[in-house]
Scaffold this motif. Structure first.
Motif, short mmCIF file in Angstrom:
data_model
loop_
_atom_site.label_atom_id
_atom_site.label_comp_id
_atom_site.label_asym_id
_atom_site.label_seq_id
_atom_site.Cartn_x
_atom_site.Cartn_y
_atom_site.Cartn_z
N SER A 95 0.83 -1.21 0.00
CA SER A 95 0.00 0.00 0.00
C SER A 95 0.87 1.25 0.00
CB SER A 95 -0.93 0.00 1.22
OG SER A 95 -1.83 -1.08 1.17
N GLU A 96 1.94 1.21 0.77
CA GLU A 96 2.84 2.37 0.82
C GLU A 96 3.52 2.59 -0.53
OE1 GLU A 96 5.64 3.73 4.34
OE2 GLU A 96 6.69 2.26 3.08
N MET A 99 1.08 4.21 -2.79
CA MET A 99 0.88 5.60 -2.40
C MET A 99 2.01 6.48 -2.91
SD MET A 99 0.49 7.22 1.42
CE MET A 99 -0.57 5.87 1.91
N SER A 129 2.40 14.85 1.17
CA SER A 129 0.97 14.65 1.31
C SER A 129 0.18 15.46 0.30
CB SER A 129 0.52 15.00 2.74
OG SER A 129 0.91 16.32 3.09
N ASP A 132 -5.64 13.76 -0.36
CA ASP A 132 -6.11 12.38 -0.28
C ASP A 132 -5.11 11.40 0.32
OD1 ASP A 132 -8.53 13.05 -1.57
OD2 ASP A 132 -7.56 12.91 -3.52
N MET A 133 -3.86 11.78 0.46
CA MET A 133 -2.83 10.84 0.87
C MET A 133 -1.85 11.47 1.85
SD MET A 133 -1.97 9.02 -2.79
CE MET A 133 -2.00 10.61 -3.64
N THR A 332 -4.47 8.55 5.56
CA THR A 332 -4.96 8.48 4.19
C THR A 332 -6.42 8.02 4.15
OG1 THR A 332 -2.74 8.06 3.33
CG2 THR A 332 -4.59 7.39 1.95
N GLN A 336 -9.73 10.14 2.73
CA GLN A 336 -10.49 9.64 1.60
C GLN A 336 -11.93 9.29 1.96
OE1 GLN A 336 -8.30 6.46 -0.25
NE2 GLN A 336 -6.59 7.78 -0.80
#
Length: 354
Positions: A95-96, A99, A129, A132-133, A332, A336
């Motif tokens: 996931s990271e 991202m 950042s 959204d993240m 995150t 979202q």
């Protein structure tokens, strides 16, 4: 009346059968569910709650386990929380990576850094950042080498919003925008301590431009008119050029050295920055995707500082990295949230990473 259900643990016993074939003499055994791997263990929801309380609500290890025992009467060891944290961090590696790839392709990214303490020594926490993240990256260094290791800015080609630190400026493949909240604070210092008249004029100009940009956004415009932009740029240039005249220079606050180059005052450094980086300073006026300040990155870093104030120093590089990865994931998820999923609790998402 809205009320919580009774909080208690549910214990499920899983059994399998073993069969012996009388014809071929082969033994066959049923399979346990994939998530059942130990004779006794906690489920994903329980471990997810532990991780969320520790990394989402920033409770220390001892208070997290004490809270669980107080609420449901089940003692949980800090080792269980550590194991759940390690498992969660390992599951979030992919996931990271996704991202970071998304951040590299974003049109605007906010970046910042702050100091942390790890096992008594000072390290640096870097953040990148968007709306959204949130991505956190701890490193022993503050500058360019750490930003390279974070793997966001080296391949980023959008607009990086940050303070005026020169380390960010070394990434020349992207454009830059400076945080004007920092500038307003520095201008106020120049007014209070150096009585710089030009700083008052620049402060008024910044606030006038921000008001005009905010109004344009509110009525659905996507840009200021060319005449408005030219007008503000002319005012900006006039203030800087006037202040740069030798007769208006602010002398340094300290005594000049007997040898070597005389140190410039902070007010003169600020003026030189405005002179050299007009485009970066006023980018929020020419590109509405860019905000006036870098408050988004500062808000994302603020909660990490709260964590350290509550729990003290981080104990190991592995622990620091795990916390940053999980905290970035939780941040995150919260960013979202949509109206449809507003009631979804963050720890419900965390448990899927266990």
């Amino acid at each position: 009346m809205f009320e919580l259900p009774s909080l208690r643990l549910e214990v499920t016993e899983h059994q399998t059968e073993m069969k012996h074939c009388p014809f071929c003499a082969q033994e066959s055994q049923g399979a346990f569910p994939a998530e059942v791997s130990q004779p006794v263990q906690y489920g994903a929801r329980m471990k997810g709650l532990l991780v969320y309380l520790n990394h989402g609500q920033l409770l220390p290890y001892d208070r997290t386990t004490a809270l669980i025992e107080d609420l449901i009467g089940q003692p949980v060891s800090q080792g269980t929380l550590l194991t759940a944290t390690q498992a969660c961090a390992a599951q979030l590696v992919e996931s990271e990576t996704v991202m970071k790839q998304a951040l590299r392709q974003a049109p605007v990214v906010h970046v910042d850094e702050t100091g942390l303490y790890e096992n008594g020594r000072r390290i640096w926490l870097h953040s990148a950042s968007t709306q959204d993240m949130t991505f956190y990256f701890p490193h022993e260094k503050r500058g360019h080498a750490a930003m390279q290791a974070a793997e966001v800015l080296p391949a980023f080609q959008g607009i990086a919003v940050h303070d005026h630190w020169e380390a960010y400026q070394q990434f020349e493949q992207c454009e830059h925008a400076f945080c004007n909240a920092h500038h307003l604070r520095e201008l106020q210092r120049a007014i209070d301590q150096d009585q710089a008249a030009w700083a008052e004029e620049m402060t008024t100009l910044f606030l006038d431009i921000k008001e005009q940009v905010d109004h344009a956004k509110a009525v659905g415009q996507t840009a200021l008119s060319p005449d408005e932009i030219t007008h503000f740029q002319t005012q900006y240039r006039g203030i800087v050029d006037q202040a740069l005249q030798p007769s208006l220079m602010t002398p340094p606050a300290t005594k000049p050295p007997t040898r070597g180059r005389q140190k410039q005052s902070k007010t003169k450094n600020l003026l030189d920055r405005f002179d050299r980086y007009q485009t970066e300073t006023l980018r929020f006026m020419t590109d509405f995707r860019v905000p006036f300040d870098n408050n988004l990155a500062e808000r994302d870093l603020r909660m990490i500082k709260v964590k350290q104030k509550i729990s003290g120093t981080f104990r190991s590089p592995e622990g620091t990295r795990a916390f940053c990865r999980i905290r970035g994931f939780i941040s995150t998820i919260k960013k979202q949230r949509t109206e449809r999923f507003e009631k979804r609790i963050a720890f419900e998402r965390v448990k899927f990473a266990i």
